[in-house]
Design a protein around this motif. Structure first.
Motif, mmCIF file in Angstrom:
data_model
loop_
_atom_site.group_PDB
_atom_site.id
_atom_site.type_symbol
_atom_site.label_atom_id
_atom_site.label_comp_id
_atom_site.label_asym_id
_atom_site.label_seq_id
_atom_site.Cartn_x
_atom_site.Cartn_y
_atom_site.Cartn_z
ATOM 1 N N THR A 1 0.836 -1.205 0.000
ATOM 2 C CA THR A 1 0.000 0.000 0.000
ATOM 3 C C THR A 1 0.866 1.249 0.000
ATOM 4 N N ARG A 2 2.142 1.069 -0.140
ATOM 5 C CA ARG A 2 3.137 2.126 0.038
ATOM 6 C C ARG A 2 2.926 3.376 -0.827
ATOM 7 N N TRP A 3 2.611 3.204 -2.102
ATOM 8 C CA TRP A 3 2.642 4.345 -3.003
ATOM 9 C C TRP A 3 1.295 5.009 -3.232
ATOM 10 N N TYR A 4 0.250 4.244 -3.357
ATOM 11 C CA TYR A 4 -1.047 4.814 -3.708
ATOM 12 C C TYR A 4 -2.100 4.671 -2.609
ATOM 13 N N ASP A 5 -1.698 4.297 -1.408
ATOM 14 C CA ASP A 5 -2.627 4.152 -0.274
ATOM 15 C C ASP A 5 -3.766 3.185 -0.563
ATOM 16 N N VAL A 6 -3.516 2.229 -1.434
ATOM 17 C CA VAL A 6 -4.449 1.147 -1.726
ATOM 18 C C VAL A 6 -3.588 -0.081 -1.997
ATOM 19 N N GLU A 7 -4.083 -1.250 -1.652
ATOM 20 C CA GLU A 7 -3.288 -2.453 -1.828
ATOM 21 C C GLU A 7 -3.133 -2.787 -3.313
ATOM 22 N N LEU A 8 -1.892 -2.862 -3.756
ATOM 23 C CA LEU A 8 -1.564 -3.157 -5.151
ATOM 24 C C LEU A 8 -0.488 -4.233 -5.210
ATOM 25 N N GLU A 9 -0.527 -5.020 -6.273
ATOM 26 C CA GLU A 9 0.554 -5.974 -6.539
ATOM 27 C C GLU A 9 1.736 -5.168 -7.072
ATOM 28 N N ALA A 10 2.905 -5.351 -6.466
ATOM 29 C CA ALA A 10 4.097 -4.615 -6.883
ATOM 30 C C ALA A 10 5.065 -5.551 -7.603
ATOM 31 N N PHE A 11 5.721 -5.010 -8.612
ATOM 32 C CA PHE A 11 6.700 -5.750 -9.406
ATOM 33 C C PHE A 11 7.926 -4.861 -9.602
ATOM 34 N N ARG A 12 9.086 -5.486 -9.745
ATOM 35 C CA ARG A 12 10.321 -4.723 -9.969
ATOM 36 C C ARG A 12 11.161 -5.418 -11.036
ATOM 37 N N LEU A 13 11.789 -4.599 -11.862
ATOM 38 C CA LEU A 13 12.748 -5.086 -12.847
ATOM 39 C C LEU A 13 14.044 -4.310 -12.650
ATOM 40 N N MET A 14 15.119 -5.037 -12.422
ATOM 41 C CA MET A 14 16.431 -4.428 -12.242
ATOM 42 C C MET A 14 17.094 -4.245 -13.615
ATOM 43 N N ALA A 15 17.853 -3.184 -13.740
ATOM 44 C CA ALA A 15 18.599 -2.951 -14.982
ATOM 45 C C ALA A 15 19.619 -4.081 -15.166
ATOM 46 N N PRO A 16 19.869 -4.443 -16.399
ATOM 47 C CA PRO A 16 20.875 -5.492 -16.627
ATOM 48 C C PRO A 16 22.258 -4.997 -16.186
ATOM 49 N N VAL A 17 23.059 -5.934 -15.754
ATOM 50 C CA VAL A 17 24.424 -5.605 -15.355
ATOM 51 C C VAL A 17 25.230 -5.398 -16.636
ATOM 52 N N VAL A 18 25.949 -4.291 -16.677
ATOM 53 C CA VAL A 18 26.780 -3.989 -17.832
ATOM 54 C C VAL A 18 28.225 -4.328 -17.489
ATOM 55 N N VAL A 19 28.815 -5.206 -18.273
ATOM 56 C CA VAL A 19 30.217 -5.595 -18.069
ATOM 57 C C VAL A 19 31.034 -4.928 -19.166
ATOM 58 N N GLU A 20 32.046 -4.202 -18.730
ATOM 59 C CA GLU A 20 32.898 -3.516 -19.710
ATOM 60 C C GLU A 20 34.163 -4.281 -19.968
#
Length: 174
Positions: free
Chosen positions: A155-174
């Motif tokens: 309920t963190r962002w919109y004060d209503v219960e929502l399913e949250a998802f996260r995508l991390m940026a790919p690791v860049v190897v130089e």
């Protein structure tokens, strides 16, 4: 006003919404539909022209963020794809999509969101979130197709219960 770039995919053109008559009519149609707004917690509290002005202002404050019109191959706007800070957060960035029912089930949400997420990572964002109302199986499927990790209900962002998802940026190897 600064010029906003377009983002193109194999089938779609993502461009800023405008205050032109066709865009305003399509926005009113999309956000006036119960089958769309039920997943958003209601329709916008402002008319379409002010909605476009607010989205433009967000972009002018930070060029990484915008709400794009998702233009289909036939030139009709399928809906909106957005990248913006989550409210009440600590810097988390949200990707989201709101499509007209005549554009559901064609992969447009996934294709547009993938392009916007890729753009976000090119801008150096380390992660992107999506929030989905419980029961919105099609949007949860988009999150899965994007490779997002489910975080559970919050309920963190919109004060209503929502399913949250996260995508991390790919690791860049130089």
């Amino acid at each position: 006003m600064d010029v906003v770039e377009q983002v193109c995919t194999e089938r779609l053109r993502l461009r800023p919404w405008t205050t032109g008559a066709a865009d305003l009519a399509r926005l009113a149609d999309i956000y006036g539909r119960d089958e769309v707004t039920r997943w958003l917690g209601g329709g916008p509290s402002v008319p379409p022209d002010e909605l476009v002005a607010r989205w433009t202002a967000v972009h002018q404050l930070d060029p990484r963020f915008l709400c794009w019109a998702i233009e289909r191959p036939d030139g009709v706007s399928a809906g909106t794809v957005l990248l913006k800070p989550l409210p009440n957060g600590v810097g988390e960035i949200e990707v989201g999509w709101h499509l007209h029912p005549d554009s559901w089930g064609r992969g447009y949400a996934t294709e547009a969101a993938r392009a916007v997420v890729d753009r976000a990572f090119e801008f150096g964002l380390p992660e992107v979130y999506a929030v989905v109302r419980p029961g919105n199986a099609p949007s949860m499927a988009v999150c899965r197709r994007l490779g997002m990790t489910p975080l559970g209900r919050m309920t963190r962002w919109y004060d209503v219960e929502l399913e949250a998802f996260r995508l991390m940026a790919p690791v860049v190897v130089e």
